[in-house]
Design an enzyme around this catalytic site. Structure first.
Site, short mmCIF file in Angstrom:
data_model
loop_
_atom_site.label_atom_id
_atom_site.label_comp_id
_atom_site.label_asym_id
_atom_site.label_seq_id
_atom_site.Cartn_x
_atom_site.Cartn_y
_atom_site.Cartn_z
N CYS A 1 -19.20 -3.54 13.60
CA CYS A 1 -18.43 -3.39 14.85
C CYS A 1 -19.16 -4.01 16.03
O CYS A 1 -18.54 -4.60 16.91
CB CYS A 1 -18.16 -1.92 15.13
SG CYS A 1 -16.75 -1.26 14.20
N THR B 1 0.83 -1.21 0.00
CA THR B 1 0.00 0.00 0.00
C THR B 1 0.86 1.26 0.00
O THR B 1 0.55 2.26 -0.66
CB THR B 1 -0.92 0.00 1.24
OG1 THR B 1 -1.78 -1.13 1.15
CG2 THR B 1 -1.75 1.27 1.33
N HIS C 1 2.39 2.48 7.97
CA HIS C 1 1.47 2.06 9.03
C HIS C 1 1.96 0.84 9.82
O HIS C 1 1.45 0.56 10.88
CB HIS C 1 0.07 1.79 8.46
CG HIS C 1 0.06 0.80 7.35
ND1 HIS C 1 0.30 1.14 6.04
CD2 HIS C 1 -0.15 -0.52 7.34
CE1 HIS C 1 0.23 0.08 5.27
NE2 HIS C 1 -0.02 -0.94 6.03
N HIS D 1 1.95 1.93 -3.42
CA HIS D 1 0.88 2.56 -4.21
C HIS D 1 0.84 4.07 -3.94
O HIS D 1 0.66 4.87 -4.84
CB HIS D 1 -0.49 1.95 -3.88
CG HIS D 1 -0.63 0.52 -4.30
ND1 HIS D 1 -0.37 0.10 -5.58
CD2 HIS D 1 -1.02 -0.59 -3.62
CE1 HIS D 1 -0.58 -1.22 -5.66
NE2 HIS D 1 -0.97 -1.65 -4.49
N ARG E 1 12.17 -14.63 -5.21
CA ARG E 1 11.08 -15.00 -4.31
C ARG E 1 10.79 -16.51 -4.35
O ARG E 1 10.30 -17.07 -3.37
CB ARG E 1 9.83 -14.19 -4.65
CG ARG E 1 10.02 -12.72 -4.22
CD ARG E 1 8.84 -11.83 -4.46
NE ARG E 1 9.00 -10.60 -3.69
CZ ARG E 1 8.18 -9.55 -3.76
NH1 ARG E 1 7.13 -9.56 -4.59
NH2 ARG E 1 8.40 -8.48 -3.02
#
Lengths: 346, 346, 346, 346
Positions: free
Chosen positions: C103, C44, C67, C47, C204
């Site tokens: 939630c 992310t 993050h 991106h 990989r």
């Protein structure tokens, strides 16, 4: 009894079918011979009748087609132990191999080597049909033959609808053909909070309302997504039961499926379709289940219970009855969508 | 408003309780103050009133007891964001810690550090009660207060009954106190094929029939096991919902549970009991689930859906209404079993 | 401490990012301030760095992104009760609303109103970051910071892999980026019978073998379908874990999924793709689950257990370490695929 | 071959058994005749040998007992299609009716009309045994006969252990007889975080450690509850696998089961026992599953995968081997508990 019988036969590799006379089949050692009392028309039969690409690739004429049935056992093979002459029966139409990985681990409905009555072997658009003992389902004697015949597609609806918990859930059923109509009735019987349905044919919209849908929407003149979002406090539906195979209905259904929701897909899209997996499925944390046939025999026990307790009534969904001879009328009617379930009587 | 209120208080460590006047409590920063419109009597309240061994070991007088409630929010703490003065609310009565293993992994109903309204902190047999914001449930404004109050025990019934799939299943409910009666109605709403119930008090047998049970048996004058076995083709019931806590009812329930069946136990046996684990559980391949409280908030959404859609009607199960001042009449009535749910109005 | 810090900031709506100096943020009453010890680069982040269409539609510059993190708590807000200064922590990066349907019913990972650290609010490519108390996860003090940082994407792998039973199953993992590599290790730890993987980058492929895959296939030079079919006795794999988001890998994965199999999709196809729903899903009776984030906190408990017991070792998957200042090298490296997980140290 | 064979026969209704010579049995049309290469002793065989109350109520002498087996097919009935002479096989020992509710709905392991090899019909403590085709399991040719024989009880352990998710969970196994030992190995293979076991016999404590238990506790000299509570951060274990049938072990196991935990019970308490349902099950919100036999054939596929992949090694658990003639030594040894699994070779 005579040794000849009436039968609807796909005689050549092309559209149409022929009512003709053929030999009554002889049951093998583990088979029973059933005198057909009622046989209903499936969408699959219409594909075979019209000779669409799928039919052309799968069907080997000549073939008696038709697979939904109810009838009386008139002869049993020498090794048959659980069925007697005189029994009133229907049939699980998927004849499974019993030895593949799926068959041996509780998933016979997706047997790798399945053979289907009226598709891969002679069917029941005829006065008699042979069924293996292990595919026979005993009906209550008092059940009307047309209801007994319709149990097979009802089993598809039961398998689809009861593949998840419906009680206290909001449910959207896309497509109100016979199986979609049945799914509406099942969802209500199972305690769904709200049952929404989408359909474009006015005749079927009325049937959907009669089957108990709380709200039937016509995507031609309603913003389905806006309407359902409003009635679910902005959350979307908990459950999508896709019965149409129509790409826009599928996309529309997923669009109003709530985050973390569940979709069961029974309708068959005629060809590959474009799907936004990221937004319809992955970001949504959705679960999707592809439905084939009926769970053998779990689904049939559920079918029996829902009909036996009166929780579901199939009679309003059976809208037309014809003698077997008039099968072409039944096919033409199904083509228009101006019907629920159509039953033939040999 | 005045700063004093009426309340039913367990003043000393012994039987009985006292209607008295106390200070209206003050909500903390994350609490709301609710003016109680209806509060219903739970079996637990009767234990506290009678001062049985469980009560003696858990309750610290003086305590306002009572925990089932509906009312209007009249004051909110300074950090409350989701509730407004004027809201019509009920309460999840288990106040959970939010940080134990269970709370953090989807099992708040079995929080290791639970504190219960009316048991571990002041309850709602009073004109006002303080509830933490995160335990408040918004009711539809049109719901009658006595129904709204009864949602908490209804949630126990919902949790128990919907802990397994009921559609197309045969179900036995042992014990037709208020929660057993609710479970009958839920099982019918959820599409159960047959709902059997057992109960010894004639008044409650009638309520069970009214709630929709297909057959209510009195073990005092019927061979429950023989009767149910006969009506399930010799197989036994798919599901047992145990609501009595009575050792013979528990053993009788397991005796007619089918091989591979499912039992949910909500009733609390007053002391250890003898159980033949080999034959009632192990050889049977049964699954047993112990029920505590309500799934937070899954059960409450289900409760809302079942009541909102009209699938379940609680009014016939609410049989008696008293002003709060007459709480002793309510307690005495519950002792006799000649009632369904009893509601008090402050 | 000084009141300024280094941070990687997306300053304008276009490609690239800037290492600059900004004010250290101030935690709110329910927040903690974390001094970042390690922060790893997610797809992310790439991106956002490249400024692809998704980033352009979602990100509002200026923004500190990043993050995945581990660090030490250096300040706590006045209402924080469960975290202390000095605690060594990581963060669940999805900040959920706590009040939507999802939630409140056990599906916080698909909160309707989620806000993501480093996407919707300031992130951790910086010396300090603010995290709400309720998103903080306590790490064992002895865990290396780079491993602790990588727990967040490892949680994606855990959520995906453990969304179904893997023990004694055959598993195909399509795509061996960092999360695919982690999924291989998890599947082996969970007792999978055979773990297949597909990947095109040789670097990989080697990492996949080192992570424990029984067979790594390169679709560029192998017939994946034929190879896997042969090694599963013609049946196909029980489970597909899709980690690539690549349309051909997705189609290939479904092609070798067995009838009645299970697929979990985590990789994000960049745009809508064509899918043959009939043959890949419906006739197959498959179940498909879309994966978003981590189950809060069930996945984190699993993460802790898998790492704590030594069942999974993440060190071989962490292939590159850079000082925060060299973030552009990390981004460039991720672009090539010649890496496993890349960690930055502020 | 001769038409006579050696066999261990329970000749009279009392303790003991006799090695004698009897006719080799003749397979029916759907049976196969197996030349026994290895047959292992089950606790059930010991009950029959000792002639305890259960045996006295169930066994009709004369009977060849024994049911765990591996051997070579030497003759097949005329209707057998899936097995050939020369195949190396074992047997599912529960012969099910195929037509009861359970058999027809995915629960053949709890067939209402089961007949068990070596209990209800001639067993395999003999040179030859007849097995119905549909109960035959094909072994890999390279599997050692003693391992192949032991697959049947291993299947009990697999059924028990894999009846819930074990990966990343803490697990307690009470009782380290052969099946408990196997369960330890399975739990480790399935990725359990911590595997605790309890056992009183020092010989078996050592085997339990060798099988991979993280901690083996002897309740005679350790406070099991305190020890496990401490090692699970005060929470208790996620999963209890009860293998002893011993009432104190059962109660102790439930005492350390965490709130919301799961227990599978395989051990058979010899008689009804006292249980505090309220505190061990109901308030705890626990789920309990009674284990009978093996899931047919799901468990066998799992068994094959666990052994075939090398995830579980049964050799260390097979501690003693005797010629069939010395069966009494095997029985005596099992009586002492100074053994793992004991295998006989005819």
């Amino acid at each position: 009894m005579s040794d000849r019988m009436k039968a609807v036969v796909k005689t050549t590799a092309g559209p149409g079918a022929e009512l003709t006379t053929v030999d009554i089949p002889t049951p093998g050692a583990k088979d029973v011979l059933v005198k057909v009392k009622a046989t209903s028309i499936c969408g699959t039969d219409l594909h075979i009748y019209r000779w669409d690409p799928w039919a052309a690739s799968r069907i080997k004429p000549p073939l008696i087609f038709g697979h939904e049935l109810a009838g009386e056992v008139v002869e049993v093979g020498q090794e048959v132990t659980s069925i007697d002459v005189g029994d009133f029966v229907s049939a699980e139409t998927h004849i499974v191999c019993g030895v593949c990985h799926q068959c041996r681990s509780g998933q016979r409905h997706v047997c790798q080597n399945v053979s289907i009555i009226g598709v891969d072997r002679p069917g029941c658009f005829a006065e008699y049909v042979v069924v293996p003992e292990c595919n026979v389902w005993q009906n209550p004697p008092e059940m009307p033959p047309e209801v007994a015949s319709v149990q097979e597609p009802f089993g598809n609806a039961v398998h689809t609808a009861l593949s998840t918990e419906l009680v206290a859930k909001s449910v959207l059923i896309t497509g109100c053909g016979p199986i979609g109509l049945m799914a509406i009735a099942i969802a209500k019987a199972a305690g769904a909070e709200q049952v929404f349905a989408t359909e474009v044919v006015p005749y079927r919209i009325q049937l959907a309302q009669a089957a108990g849908a709380d709200l039937v929407l016509n995507p031609k003149d309603t913003n389905v997504s806006a309407e359902i979002t409003a009635r679910t406090a902005g959350t979307g539906v908990d459950v999508l039961l896709e019965m149409s195979g129509n790409p826009s209905a599928i996309r529309e259904g997923f669009a109003v499926l709530r985050y973390g929701g569940y979709a069961a897909l029974l309708g068959i899209p005629p060809q590959p379709m474009e799907l936004d997996l990221a937004n319809t499925l992955i970001f949504k944390g959705a679960t999707v289940y592809g439905v084939t046939g009926r769970l053998i025999w779990k689904t049939w026990y559920q079918t029996k219970a829902l009909l036996g307790s009166g929780a579901v009534d199939l009679q309003p969904i059976i809208t037309h009855r014809f003698p077997l001879e008039d099968f072409e009328q039944g096919m033409a009617l199904m083509d228009t969508g101006q019907c629920g379930k159509v039953v033939l009587f040999p």
